[in-house]
Design an enzyme around this catalytic site. Sequence first.
Site, PDB file in Angstrom:
ATOM      1  N   ASP A  49      45.469   8.829  18.608  1.00 39.33           N
ATOM      2  CA  ASP A  49      44.283   8.676  19.446  1.00 39.33           C
ATOM      3  C   ASP A  49      43.218   9.685  19.045  1.00 39.33           C
ATOM      4  O   ASP A  49      43.500  10.874  18.874  1.00 39.33           O
ATOM      5  CB  ASP A  49      44.663   8.882  20.915  1.00 39.33           C
ATOM      6  CG  ASP A  49      43.460   8.765  21.839  1.00 39.33           C
ATOM      7  OD1 ASP A  49      43.145   7.628  22.232  1.00 39.33           O
ATOM      8  OD2 ASP A  49      42.849   9.803  22.157  1.00 39.33           O
ATOM      9  N   TYR A  54      34.685  13.604  19.042  1.00 37.38           N
ATOM     10  CA  TYR A  54      35.487  14.786  18.721  1.00 37.38           C
ATOM     11  C   TYR A  54      34.959  15.420  17.432  1.00 37.38           C
ATOM     12  O   TYR A  54      34.959  14.790  16.363  1.00 37.38           O
ATOM     13  CB  TYR A  54      36.957  14.429  18.544  1.00 37.38           C
ATOM     14  CG  TYR A  54      37.642  13.906  19.793  1.00 37.38           C
ATOM     15  CD1 TYR A  54      37.065  14.030  21.053  1.00 37.38           C
ATOM     16  CD2 TYR A  54      38.884  13.281  19.710  1.00 37.38           C
ATOM     17  CE1 TYR A  54      37.693  13.546  22.189  1.00 37.38           C
ATOM     18  CE2 TYR A  54      39.522  12.793  20.848  1.00 37.38           C
ATOM     19  CZ  TYR A  54      38.921  12.929  22.086  1.00 37.38           C
ATOM     20  OH  TYR A  54      39.547  12.437  23.202  1.00 37.38           O
ATOM     21  N   SER A 152      38.525   5.125  29.908  1.00 41.95           N
ATOM     22  CA  SER A 152      38.999   6.491  30.126  1.00 41.95           C
ATOM     23  C   SER A 152      38.293   7.097  31.330  1.00 41.95           C
ATOM     24  O   SER A 152      37.054   7.058  31.415  1.00 41.95           O
ATOM     25  CB  SER A 152      38.738   7.356  28.885  1.00 41.95           C
ATOM     26  OG  SER A 152      39.147   8.697  29.102  1.00 41.95           O
TER      27      SER A 152
END
Length: 336
Positions: A49, A54, A152
């Site tokens: 994941d 990021y 999410s």
Amino acid sequence: MDFRYLGNSGLKISEITYGNWLTHGSQVENDVATQCVRAALDEGISTFDTADVYANTVAESVLGEALKGERRADLEIFTKVYFPTGPGAKNDTGLSRKHIMESIDGSLERLQTDYVDLYQAHRYDTETPLEETMQAFADVVRSGKALYIGVSEWTAEQIRDGVTLATELGFQLISNQPQYSMLWRVIEDEVVPTSSELGVSQIVWSPMAQGVLSGKYAPGQAPPEGSRAADEKGGADMIKRFMNDQVLARVQDLKPVAEEAGLSMAQLAVAWVLQNDNVAAALVGASRPEQVAENVKAAGVRLESDVVSRIDEVLGDVVEKDAGKTAETAPKQRMA
């Protein structure tokens, strides 16, 4: 390694899933990141994941390079879209059709793959009509660029609305990725029951509460050098809600519980979230390959009911259970 179905689908994923938030492209060097991915593969982890945000897309590139050469059908690769990437211009964020369509192409290029198994809305976008977002996801699925869709940190109501639209548009919304740990249980009263009803699984992040549940932080003492709590680049800010002496003292009291269960503190924390039937996987990261091998030992562990009860007794009122925290901690508007 044990495997679980993800939501009401036929997709199986490893119940320990490797996540590279706060590590790849930022906290650890690329060669160490690759060693961690290789260690995950060696331990039977098949699910990975990441997210485009990021390290501002670098984490996806590092993961793609680390997985290069692996048989694609043996892997489940997940990524996400919502937060600002690139220079953070006006359309470089959110869940508009424009941002989703541009972002999926960028993610696939960085991950060096033709498709992702799961494409996730990293947060709920209050500024884009949900119908627009879900239509874009439907088109991503129909184009073959993603097999399934997830979300999410959505509330129970948002998940219900999303599943309704997904069903009408002919694709599957099968997962939610919330924070969940012994210390942070805000999904239990609303999100989990709604998800169970709708055939949506949880892929939980921070099962060790940013490392606090490993027991490495002692009350009244400075955090160890090199730890997340000592990382002023971002890690310290994420962990600060747990860094008070009352919480840390209660966590230290969990050590005999872990010892009697034959587990390390970290393994106990990961095993605990996997006791929830609605949890398909626990996300674990690593800054060293040996951490992966240690965390994987939580796979397949069944905690006795008395162990679970003792954990509740030890932690007592330091546990956060307020269901409203999901909405409270969500972004109220886009960041760009």
